[in-house]
Write an enzyme that holds these catalytic residues in place. Sequence first.
Site, PDB file in Angstrom:
ATOM      1  N   ARG A   1      27.894 -35.476  25.132  1.00 28.33           N
ATOM      2  CA  ARG A   1      26.588 -35.207  24.270  1.00 28.33           C
ATOM      3  C   ARG A   1      26.824 -35.636  22.912  1.00 28.33           C
ATOM      4  NH1 ARG A   1      22.155 -31.425  24.985  1.00 28.33           N
ATOM      5  NH2 ARG A   1      21.840 -31.158  23.056  1.00 28.33           N
TER       6      ARG A   1
ATOM      7  N   LEU B   1      26.608 -35.923  18.965  1.00 31.43           N
ATOM      8  CA  LEU B   1      26.791 -34.641  18.075  1.00 31.43           C
ATOM      9  C   LEU B   1      25.966 -35.022  16.652  1.00 31.43           C
ATOM     10  CD1 LEU B   1      30.636 -34.059  18.429  1.00 31.43           C
ATOM     11  CD2 LEU B   1      28.720 -32.411  19.098  1.00 31.43           C
TER      12      LEU B   1
ATOM     13  N   ASN C   1      38.039 -38.323  19.132  1.00 37.02           N
ATOM     14  CA  ASN C   1      37.412 -38.584  20.617  1.00 37.02           C
ATOM     15  C   ASN C   1      38.335 -39.748  21.165  1.00 37.02           C
ATOM     16  OD1 ASN C   1      35.426 -38.692  22.645  1.00 37.02           O
ATOM     17  ND2 ASN C   1      34.625 -40.600  21.702  1.00 37.02           N
TER      18      ASN C   1
ATOM     19  N   HIS D   1      37.713 -42.733  23.835  1.00 37.85           N
ATOM     20  CA  HIS D   1      36.806 -43.241  24.325  1.00 37.85           C
ATOM     21  C   HIS D   1      37.220 -44.413  25.304  1.00 37.85           C
ATOM     22  CE1 HIS D   1      32.900 -45.238  24.811  1.00 37.85           C
ATOM     23  NE2 HIS D   1      33.448 -46.556  24.655  1.00 37.85           N
TER      24      HIS D   1
HETATM   25  N1  NHR Z   1      28.883 -37.762  18.353  1.00 41.64           N
HETATM   26  C1  NHR Z   1      28.944 -38.502  17.246  1.00 41.64           C
HETATM   27  N2  NHR Z   1      27.945 -38.156  16.241  1.00 41.64           N
HETATM   28  N3  NHR Z   1      29.776 -39.576  17.290  1.00 41.64           N
HETATM   29  C2  NHR Z   1      30.690 -39.795  18.092  1.00 41.64           C
HETATM   30  O1  NHR Z   1      31.557 -41.070  17.959  1.00 41.64           O
HETATM   31  C3  NHR Z   1      30.469 -39.112  19.394  1.00 41.64           C
HETATM   32  C4  NHR Z   1      29.773 -38.224  19.351  1.00 41.64           C
HETATM   33  C5  NHR Z   1      29.739 -37.348  20.522  1.00 41.64           C
HETATM   34  C6  NHR Z   1      30.282 -37.478  21.783  1.00 41.64           C
HETATM   35  C7  NHR Z   1      31.973 -39.368  22.641  1.00 41.64           C
HETATM   36  C8  NHR Z   1      31.203 -40.527  23.546  1.00 41.64           C
HETATM   37  C9  NHR Z   1      32.173 -41.558  24.171  1.00 41.64           C
HETATM   38  O2  NHR Z   1      33.436 -41.453  24.202  1.00 41.64           O
HETATM   39  C10 NHR Z   1      31.222 -38.916  21.722  1.00 41.64           C
HETATM   40  C11 NHR Z   1      31.083 -39.699  20.594  1.00 41.64           C
HETATM   41  C12 NHR Z   1      27.876 -39.326  24.930  1.00 41.64           C
HETATM   42  C13 NHR Z   1      27.063 -40.464  24.814  1.00 41.64           C
HETATM   43  C14 NHR Z   1      25.410 -40.161  25.031  1.00 41.64           C
HETATM   44  O3  NHR Z   1      24.883 -41.223  25.084  1.00 41.64           O
HETATM   45  C15 NHR Z   1      27.603 -41.481  24.316  1.00 41.64           C
HETATM   46  C16 NHR Z   1      28.867 -41.725  23.687  1.00 41.64           C
HETATM   47  C17 NHR Z   1      29.753 -40.500  23.767  1.00 41.64           C
HETATM   48  C18 NHR Z   1      29.409 -39.222  24.261  1.00 41.64           C
HETATM   49  N4  NHR Z   1      25.309 -39.206  25.658  1.00 41.64           N
HETATM   50  C19 NHR Z   1      23.771 -38.860  25.853  1.00 41.64           C
HETATM   51  C20 NHR Z   1      22.970 -37.923  24.884  1.00 41.64           C
HETATM   52  O4  NHR Z   1      21.837 -38.184  24.897  1.00 41.64           O
HETATM   53  C21 NHR Z   1      23.852 -37.963  27.280  1.00 41.64           C
HETATM   54  C22 NHR Z   1      24.285 -38.767  28.470  1.00 41.64           C
HETATM   55  C23 NHR Z   1      24.603 -37.702  29.621  1.00 41.64           C
HETATM   56  O5  NHR Z   1      24.483 -36.528  29.463  1.00 41.64           O
HETATM   57  O6  NHR Z   1      25.072 -38.302  30.722  1.00 41.64           O
HETATM   58  O7  NHR Z   1      23.762 -37.093  24.274  1.00 41.64           O
HETATM   59  O8  NHR Z   1      31.657 -42.446  24.892  1.00 41.64           O
HETATM   60  C1  GAR Z   2      37.656 -40.196  30.145  1.00 43.20           C
HETATM   61  O1  GAR Z   2      37.684 -41.526  30.673  1.00 43.20           O
HETATM   62  C2  GAR Z   2      37.017 -40.349  28.741  1.00 43.20           C
HETATM   63  O2  GAR Z   2      37.665 -41.253  28.081  1.00 43.20           O
HETATM   64  C3  GAR Z   2      35.420 -40.586  28.956  1.00 43.20           C
HETATM   65  O3  GAR Z   2      35.193 -39.603  30.022  1.00 43.20           O
HETATM   66  C4  GAR Z   2      36.337 -39.417  30.999  1.00 43.20           C
HETATM   67  C5  GAR Z   2      36.728 -38.035  30.931  1.00 43.20           C
HETATM   68  O4  GAR Z   2      37.652 -37.673  32.079  1.00 43.20           O
HETATM   69  N1  GAR Z   2      34.802 -40.078  27.749  1.00 43.20           N
HETATM   70  C6  GAR Z   2      33.698 -40.684  27.809  1.00 43.20           C
HETATM   71  O5  GAR Z   2      33.068 -41.508  28.387  1.00 43.20           O
HETATM   72  C7  GAR Z   2      33.043 -40.034  26.444  1.00 43.20           C
HETATM   73  N2  GAR Z   2      31.525 -40.582  26.512  1.00 43.20           N
HETATM   74  P1  GAR Z   2      38.071 -36.216  31.856  1.00 43.20           P
HETATM   75  O6  GAR Z   2      37.026 -35.150  31.777  1.00 43.20           O
HETATM   76  O7  GAR Z   2      38.913 -36.037  33.317  1.00 43.20           O
HETATM   77  O8  GAR Z   2      39.110 -36.165  30.779  1.00 43.20           O
END
Ligand code: NHR
Ligand code: GAR
Length: 240
Positions: A95, A97, A111, A113
């Site tokens: 989600r 943030l 995080n 990624h």
């Molecule tokens: N929040 C902020 N402000 N900045 C970042 O860099 C963040 C963050 C929250 C999570 C992880 C991130 C990743 O590593 C992360 C980084 C969720 C989405 C997303 O699109 C994208 C990237 C990441 C996490 N989420 C949708 C949303 O509307 C929901 C998608 C779903 O539920 O399947 O929150 O990739």
């Molecule tokens: C991991 O590959 C992580 O890098 C990725 O989801 C997987 C979680 O695996 N994160 C994202 O894509 C964040 N948007 P895990 O639950 O087994 O740690």
Amino acid sequence: MRARPASIVVLISGSGSNLQAILDATHDGVIDAQVSAVISNNQDAFGLQRAHRAGVDTHFIDPQRYTTRAEFDLALMQCIDRYHPALVVLAGYLRILSKEFVDHYYGRLVNIHPSLLPKFPGLKTHQRVLENGDTEHGVTVHFVNAELDAGPLIAQVRVPVHADDDALSLAERVLEQEHRLYPLVIKWFIDRRLKLRENTVLLDGVALRSPVQLAPDSSKVTINGTSETTDRTINHDKAE
Ligand code: NHR
Ligand code: GAR
């Protein structure tokens, strides 16, 4: 010396294999801290069971009970702050943030990624790497700021893309490296070697001009283009 072990709070949405790697590293004494709580926005996240099994407090915060992202994030912050964490770790947390949340933890929120950021921010990275025909992929750990996957980069591992890869085989190869990289970076932070000053990442007081590169098959790390054998960084003494 700290009076008590430093506290880490981990946020998850799914399987929690990165959480498991972190739990293992705290139990082994590689990371001198304890995971004090694991919080999920998804009740069915398998990571909650992993935490429970490890004797760690678990919380499910139900997004459906909040009308806005801001309210949900406020509840999340209140839950987290009871544990006075030195570090808040996103480990497969899905989600986005709010700025309020990110500002509150700025410099102590990281995080992992699954891409070589700044390439491929967002979701479904493995599929997109394949579609783009890249021959190299990897994983990045970064400090989180309000821009999605665009916070200051800390460290990466690069992995090859094979001709016969699909998204699953590629994800597995990356995940194996995530489980090495994330505990290492968290250890640096807990040992106070890793800091964010303004928007600059410092490791042992040295500003990183590019993310630290950890070799996929050895404990070699490259810092600002200079490789080191990693007595200092990886063959750390385990706590007694
Ligand atoms: N929040 C902020 N402000 N900045 C970042 O860099 C963040 C963050 C929250 C999570 C992880 C991130 C990743 O590593 C992360 C980084 C969720 C989405 C997303 O699109 C994208 C990237 C990441 C996490 N989420 C949708 C949303 O509307 C929901 C998608 C779903 O539920 O399947 O929150 O990739
Ligand atoms: C991991 O590959 C992580 O890098 C990725 O989801 C997987 C979680 O695996 N994160 C994202 O894509 C964040 N948007 P895990 O639950 O087994 O740690």
